[in-house]
Design an enzyme around this catalytic site. Structure first.
Site, PDB file in Angstrom:
ATOM      1  N   HIS A  37      29.805  34.715  32.881  1.00  0.00           N
ATOM      2  CA  HIS A  37      29.252  35.576  33.932  1.00  0.00           C
ATOM      3  C   HIS A  37      30.233  36.695  34.216  1.00  0.00           C
ATOM      4  O   HIS A  37      31.404  36.616  33.816  1.00  0.00           O
ATOM      5  CB  HIS A  37      29.043  34.760  35.213  1.00  0.00           C
ATOM      6  CG  HIS A  37      30.346  34.259  35.762  1.00  0.00           C
ATOM      7  ND1 HIS A  37      30.943  33.104  35.295  1.00  0.00           N
ATOM      8  CD2 HIS A  37      31.206  34.786  36.667  1.00  0.00           C
ATOM      9  CE1 HIS A  37      32.104  32.929  35.908  1.00  0.00           C
ATOM     10  NE2 HIS A  37      32.295  33.940  36.745  1.00  0.00           N
ATOM     11  N   HIS A 121      35.081  41.826  34.225  1.00  0.00           N
ATOM     12  CA  HIS A 121      35.456  41.099  33.011  1.00  0.00           C
ATOM     13  C   HIS A 121      34.603  39.848  32.910  1.00  0.00           C
ATOM     14  O   HIS A 121      34.014  39.408  33.904  1.00  0.00           O
ATOM     15  CB  HIS A 121      36.938  40.710  33.062  1.00  0.00           C
ATOM     16  CG  HIS A 121      37.237  39.736  34.158  1.00  0.00           C
ATOM     17  ND1 HIS A 121      37.475  40.137  35.466  1.00  0.00           N
ATOM     18  CD2 HIS A 121      37.266  38.382  34.168  1.00  0.00           C
ATOM     19  CE1 HIS A 121      37.649  39.065  36.215  1.00  0.00           C
ATOM     20  NE2 HIS A 121      37.521  37.984  35.452  1.00  0.00           N
TER      21      HIS A 121
HETATM   22  P1  ATP Z   1      38.277  26.764  38.381  1.00  0.00           P
HETATM   23  O1  ATP Z   1      38.711  27.405  39.674  1.00  0.00           O
HETATM   24  O2  ATP Z   1      38.137  25.279  38.459  1.00  0.00           O
HETATM   25  O3  ATP Z   1      39.062  27.225  37.212  1.00  0.00           O
HETATM   26  P2  ATP Z   1      36.213  28.769  38.223  1.00  0.00           P
HETATM   27  O4  ATP Z   1      37.325  29.734  38.516  1.00  0.00           O
HETATM   28  O5  ATP Z   1      35.361  28.990  37.050  1.00  0.00           O
HETATM   29  O6  ATP Z   1      36.772  27.296  38.131  1.00  0.00           O
HETATM   30  P3  ATP Z   1      35.481  29.345  40.910  1.00  0.00           P
HETATM   31  O7  ATP Z   1      36.916  29.196  41.337  1.00  0.00           O
HETATM   32  O8  ATP Z   1      34.430  28.775  41.802  1.00  0.00           O
HETATM   33  O9  ATP Z   1      35.256  28.689  39.494  1.00  0.00           O
HETATM   34  O10 ATP Z   1      35.228  30.880  40.701  1.00  0.00           O
HETATM   35  C1  ATP Z   1      33.958  31.428  40.452  1.00  0.00           C
HETATM   36  C2  ATP Z   1      34.122  32.845  39.958  1.00  0.00           C
HETATM   37  O11 ATP Z   1      34.809  33.636  40.935  1.00  0.00           O
HETATM   38  C3  ATP Z   1      34.978  32.980  38.689  1.00  0.00           C
HETATM   39  O12 ATP Z   1      34.532  34.118  37.967  1.00  0.00           O
HETATM   40  C4  ATP Z   1      36.356  33.256  39.219  1.00  0.00           C
HETATM   41  O13 ATP Z   1      37.140  33.970  38.294  1.00  0.00           O
HETATM   42  C5  ATP Z   1      36.040  34.108  40.423  1.00  0.00           C
HETATM   43  N1  ATP Z   1      37.073  33.925  41.448  1.00  0.00           N
HETATM   44  C6  ATP Z   1      37.555  32.767  41.918  1.00  0.00           C
HETATM   45  N2  ATP Z   1      38.470  32.941  42.891  1.00  0.00           N
HETATM   46  C7  ATP Z   1      38.573  34.279  43.046  1.00  0.00           C
HETATM   47  C8  ATP Z   1      39.354  35.121  43.898  1.00  0.00           C
HETATM   48  N3  ATP Z   1      40.196  34.631  44.798  1.00  0.00           N
HETATM   49  N4  ATP Z   1      39.197  36.450  43.773  1.00  0.00           N
HETATM   50  C9  ATP Z   1      38.352  36.974  42.878  1.00  0.00           C
HETATM   51  N5  ATP Z   1      37.588  36.253  42.053  1.00  0.00           N
HETATM   52  C10 ATP Z   1      37.701  34.918  42.121  1.00  0.00           C
END
Ligand code: ATP
Ligand code: MG
Length: 188
Positions: A37, A121
């Site tokens: 995504h 990205h």
């Molecule tokens: P994990 O955290 O277990 O690695 P994930 O990152 O895929 O899993 P989430 O943390 O729920 O899942 O994040 C969902 C989306 O939001 C992902 O695209 C992640 O890169 C983005 N994301 C997460 N935290 C942030 C943040 N603090 N700022 C910007 N984007 C974020």
């Protein structure tokens, strides 16, 4: 509480193309194809009532559809560590327009402003447990990657449940975009 983010989903054929690039880095955790995504805005954990406000705010967005082009690969990380590998996205005017519409809508819906600059990205892998040289070699091998443009006619409110291995994303609500602006009209 529910963990939310706003993102563009990608057509299956494009996901197939991305997944074919992946592999060959010991220790890397590759994102499963169904999880690809493009995050427009990470929201985080909110109570149910606020999720409803987020939905209302997003539903009010009026923005045109557009074509999305993925190109190049890159890394996130700091001080010699590489935490993620991603495919780049052309930061076009209608993409930035949509992202800013989402940002203002969410602020009106009561969320704190996002301080990070929008860096579109598609994450392919988490590489914090892989050798940085391998991640760098991957970037070099795939730097010329360019996908055919794909039409974007909507965006999605996703929920995310963090797991031991991979997060489980759920498409909670889809929001439509307006018909794309016609290219400069050709007059006879
Ligand atoms: P994990 O955290 O277990 O690695 P994930 O990152 O895929 O899993 P989430 O943390 O729920 O899942 O994040 C969902 C989306 O939001 C992902 O695209 C992640 O890169 C983005 N994301 C997460 N935290 C942030 C943040 N603090 N700022 C910007 N984007 C974020
Ligand atoms: Mg995360």
């Amino acid at each position: 509480m529910i963990r939310l983010f706003v993102a563009l989903s990608l057509p299956e054929a494009l996901c197939d193309e991305l997944s074919m690039m992946c592999g060959g880095i010991p220790g890397a955790r590759w994102v499963p194809e169904e999880n690809y995504h493009l995050t427009l805005r990470f929201i985080g954990e909110v109570p149910g009532w606020q999720a409803q406000e987020v939905d209302d705010a997003l539903a009010g967005i009026r923005a045109p559809g557009f074509d999305l082009t993925l190109r190049g690969v890159g890394t996130f990380g700091k001080s010699g560590r590489i935490s993620a590998l991603w495919v780049g996205v052309e930061k076009t005017e209608p993409l930035v327009f949509l992202q800013s519409k989402v940002e203002t809508a969410l602020q009106r819906g009561g969320l704190e402003p996002e301080r990070k600059r929008f860096a579109p990205h598609v994450t392919l892998a988490r590489t914090d447990r892989a050798a940085p040289e391998k991640a760098i070699a991957f970037v070099q091998a795939h730097n010329l990657f360019r996908a055919a443009p794909v039409p974007v006619d909507g965006f999605t409110l996703y929920s995310s449940r963090l797991g031991k291995e991979q997060a489980v994303y759920e498409r909670e609500v889809e929001y439509g975009l307006l018909d794309p602006k016609p290219a400069a009209a050709i007059r006879a």
